[in-house]
Design an enzyme around this catalytic site. Structure first.
Site, PDB file in Angstrom:
ATOM      1  N   GLU A 139       0.849  -1.198   0.000  1.00 43.14           N
ATOM      2  CA  GLU A 139       0.000   0.000   0.000  1.00 43.14           C
ATOM      3  C   GLU A 139       0.885   1.249   0.000  1.00 43.14           C
ATOM      4  OE1 GLU A 139      -3.037  -0.650   3.035  1.00 43.14           O
ATOM      5  OE2 GLU A 139      -4.156  -1.895   1.628  1.00 43.14           O
TER       6      GLU A 139
HETATM    7  C1  HEC Z   1      -3.252   1.035  -1.696  1.00 43.32           C
HETATM    8  C2  HEC Z   1      -4.637   1.189  -1.297  1.00 43.32           C
HETATM    9  C3  HEC Z   1      -4.966   1.656   0.102  1.00 43.32           C
HETATM   10  C4  HEC Z   1      -4.454   2.732   0.789  1.00 43.32           C
HETATM   11  C5  HEC Z   1      -3.365   3.685   0.350  1.00 43.32           C
HETATM   12  C6  HEC Z   1      -5.186   2.791   2.033  1.00 43.32           C
HETATM   13  N1  HEC Z   1      -6.118   1.798   2.078  1.00 43.32           N
HETATM   14 FE1  HEC Z   1      -7.504   1.510   3.512  1.00 43.32          FE
HETATM   15  N2  HEC Z   1      -7.955  -0.281   2.732  1.00 43.32           N
HETATM   16  C7  HEC Z   1      -7.487  -0.764   1.528  1.00 43.32           C
HETATM   17  C8  HEC Z   1      -7.884  -2.147   1.390  1.00 43.32           C
HETATM   18  C9  HEC Z   1      -7.574  -3.049   0.210  1.00 43.32           C
HETATM   19  C10 HEC Z   1      -8.593  -2.475   2.566  1.00 43.32           C
HETATM   20  C11 HEC Z   1      -9.161  -3.856   2.927  1.00 43.32           C
HETATM   21  C12 HEC Z   1      -7.989  -4.729   3.366  1.00 43.32           C
HETATM   22  C13 HEC Z   1      -8.409  -5.973   4.103  1.00 43.32           C
HETATM   23  O1  HEC Z   1      -9.511  -6.010   4.612  1.00 43.32           O
HETATM   24  O2  HEC Z   1      -7.611  -6.901   4.201  1.00 43.32           O
HETATM   25  C14 HEC Z   1      -8.648  -1.257   3.378  1.00 43.32           C
HETATM   26  C15 HEC Z   1      -9.356  -1.123   4.573  1.00 43.32           C
HETATM   27  C16 HEC Z   1      -9.565   0.093   5.207  1.00 43.32           C
HETATM   28  C17 HEC Z   1     -10.538   0.340   6.261  1.00 43.32           C
HETATM   29  C18 HEC Z   1     -11.511  -0.659   6.829  1.00 43.32           C
HETATM   30  C19 HEC Z   1     -12.909  -0.429   6.357  1.00 43.32           C
HETATM   31  C20 HEC Z   1     -13.797  -1.591   6.673  1.00 43.32           C
HETATM   32  O3  HEC Z   1     -14.981  -1.565   6.328  1.00 43.32           O
HETATM   33  O4  HEC Z   1     -13.339  -2.571   7.260  1.00 43.32           O
HETATM   34  C21 HEC Z   1     -10.397   1.661   6.627  1.00 43.32           C
HETATM   35  C22 HEC Z   1     -11.201   2.397   7.679  1.00 43.32           C
HETATM   36  C23 HEC Z   1      -9.318   2.207   5.835  1.00 43.32           C
HETATM   37  N3  HEC Z   1      -8.861   1.233   4.969  1.00 43.32           N
HETATM   38  C24 HEC Z   1      -8.809   3.479   5.977  1.00 43.32           C
HETATM   39  C25 HEC Z   1      -7.594   3.866   5.395  1.00 43.32           C
HETATM   40  C26 HEC Z   1      -6.806   5.015   5.831  1.00 43.32           C
HETATM   41  C27 HEC Z   1      -7.186   5.942   6.969  1.00 43.32           C
HETATM   42  C28 HEC Z   1      -5.715   5.072   5.018  1.00 43.32           C
HETATM   43  C29 HEC Z   1      -4.560   6.038   5.085  1.00 43.32           C
HETATM   44  C30 HEC Z   1      -3.774   6.025   6.311  1.00 43.32           C
HETATM   45  C31 HEC Z   1      -5.838   3.968   4.065  1.00 43.32           C
HETATM   46  N4  HEC Z   1      -6.966   3.242   4.357  1.00 43.32           N
HETATM   47  C32 HEC Z   1      -4.966   3.740   3.012  1.00 43.32           C
HETATM   48  C33 HEC Z   1      -6.753  -0.052   0.607  1.00 43.32           C
HETATM   49  C34 HEC Z   1      -6.005   1.066   0.941  1.00 43.32           C
END
Ligand code: HEC
Ligand code: HEC
Length: 350
Positions: A139
């Protein structure tokens, strides 16, 4: 005389008909209120991370801050674009050096109302969750040290952390960065006032007749067993395939869900139920991101989770109901991010 009798006859029928109809409508609402609650207008209190305007302002900057990634390309908003309902509209996200992530990016909208975070629920809170992506190698691929070093090199951030965490000796920490992001998410990334919320609050005209049929089917078939509460999900763990495992494209067999965390075979393909709020805006669906059509997702759910085959009309009705879960999207003004000195660390370092 005859005419009067006819008139009374008609009036009686009309009354009976209207009463029956309104009782029926009230039954639907009453039953819906047993399962669901409207999304609160205000952010829920966070005793361990009180929401202040300074913290939310900082958290918003960090949410859009690409220098929290090693390449200075990716921010939270790259994969959870607040202009597109908090998702990236891709089956799997693209991260550091164009790597493909393992799962679909869930929406950040209303994530504060989920009882746990991630598809497998591996983080309990938003505060804990926000620490994950910054150091995740596919990520943002930074390290905690480099993230803190980068922010510390930018004087405006040093001031912002002081203002957001006024009682702390050393406010600019990785933990506080995550806390500020979580405060922003809790304060701003909510979508109240969906037609379904208006309905739950008593406006029985807020749903169309088709949406009401969809709500009826949603409850009668038992979708509510897993999608209920404020978020219609986000609060339970279930096997994807209680009755029938979906095909391998929809449920790739290499991702065992909760089992990969617990090592327990009983947890195979168990995932945290996602919220259905704004689901009409967040295709593609499922942790695999394999399904683009909401009706198709509904059909798969009925077959895999309930062992039921829906008619086309039932699918259309349920989709119409799910569309009533689209709330008022947040209007976020882009923050202006401070430029650092020429001497600070550069992209791809560390
Ligand atoms: C490269 C893409 C990427 C980036 C950059 C990223 N995310 Fe995510 N995010 C994801 C993915 C894919 C998941 C699900 C992963 C899993 O469940 O294993 C996720 C899950 C989440 C969830 C959980 C939501 C749920 O319904 O469970 C939250 C809240 C979240 N991210 C917030 C953030 C925040 C705040 C940041 C920055 C600090 C961030 N993400 C950066 C791809 C990203
Ligand atoms: C036994 C629990 C259970 C039941 C019953 C259930 N679901 Fe689900 N639902 C889940 C889980 C778990 C997922 C996540 C599956 C995955 O991607 O791993 C999910 C995902 C979904 C999604 C995709 C959401 C997204 O953002 O990707 C939709 C839409 C959905 N369900 C609708 C329904 C409907 C409509 C019904 C009733 C016909 C229903 N569900 C019944 C547990 C359930």
């Amino acid at each position: 005389m005859k005419l009067t009798r006819l008139f009374f006859f008609f009036l009686t029928y009309l009354t009976v008909f209207l009463t029956a109809f309104s009782v029926q409508a009230d039954d639907l609402l009453r039953e819906a209120r047993d399962y669901f609650s409207p999304l609160p207008e205000k952010a829920p209190a966070r005793p361990d991370n009180p929401i202040t305007p300074e913290k939310v302002a900082l958290g918003k900057m960090l949410y859009f801050e690409p220098r929290l990634s090693k390449s200075w390309v990716f921010s939270c908003n790259s994969c959870h674009n607040v202009a597109t309902a908090g998702v990236d509209m891709r089956p799997k996200s693209i991260g550091h050096r164009w790597q493909l992530g393992g799962r679909n990016s869930p929406t950040v909208l209303n994530a504060v109302f989920n009882e746990s975070q991630f598809w497998d629920g591996r983080a309990e809170t938003l505060e804990e969750q926000a620490k994950g992506p910054i150091t995740n190698p596919v990520e943002m691929a930074h390290s905690e040290e480099m993230a803190v070093k980068t922010l510390s090199a930018i004087p405006a951030y040093v001031e912002r952390f002081k203002a957001a965490f006024p009682d702390e000796q050393n406010p600019l920490t990785y933990t506080n960065a995550a806390k500020a992001i979580a405060a922003f998410e809790a304060a701003e990334l909510r979508t109240p006032d969906a037609p379904f919320d208006q309905y739950l609050k008593g406006d029985t005209n807020a749903l169309t007749a088709q949406q009401k049929r969809g709500l009826r089917a949603f409850m009668d078939y038992g979708c509510t067993a897993c999608h209920s509460g404020v978020n219609l999900g986000g609060n339970g763990f279930f096997r994807f395939g209680v009755f029938n495992l979906p095909d391998e494209q929809v449920l790739p067999r290499n991702d065992k869900g909760l089992q990969d965390l617990t090592g327990d075979e009983a947890d195979a393909y168990v995932f945290r139920t996602p919220t259905l709020r704004n689901v009409a805006l967040t295709a593609p669906y499922f942790h695999s991101g394999a399904v683009w059509d909401l009706g198709e997702a509904v059909r798969i759910m009925a077959e895999s989770q309930l062992g039921e085959t829906l008619t086309n009309n039932e699918v259309a009705d349920i989709v119409a109901f799910l569309e009533s879960l689209t709330g008022k999207q947040p209007e976020i003004a882009l923050p202006v991010l401070p430029i650092g000195p020429a001497t600070m660390n550069k992209p791809d370092e560390g």
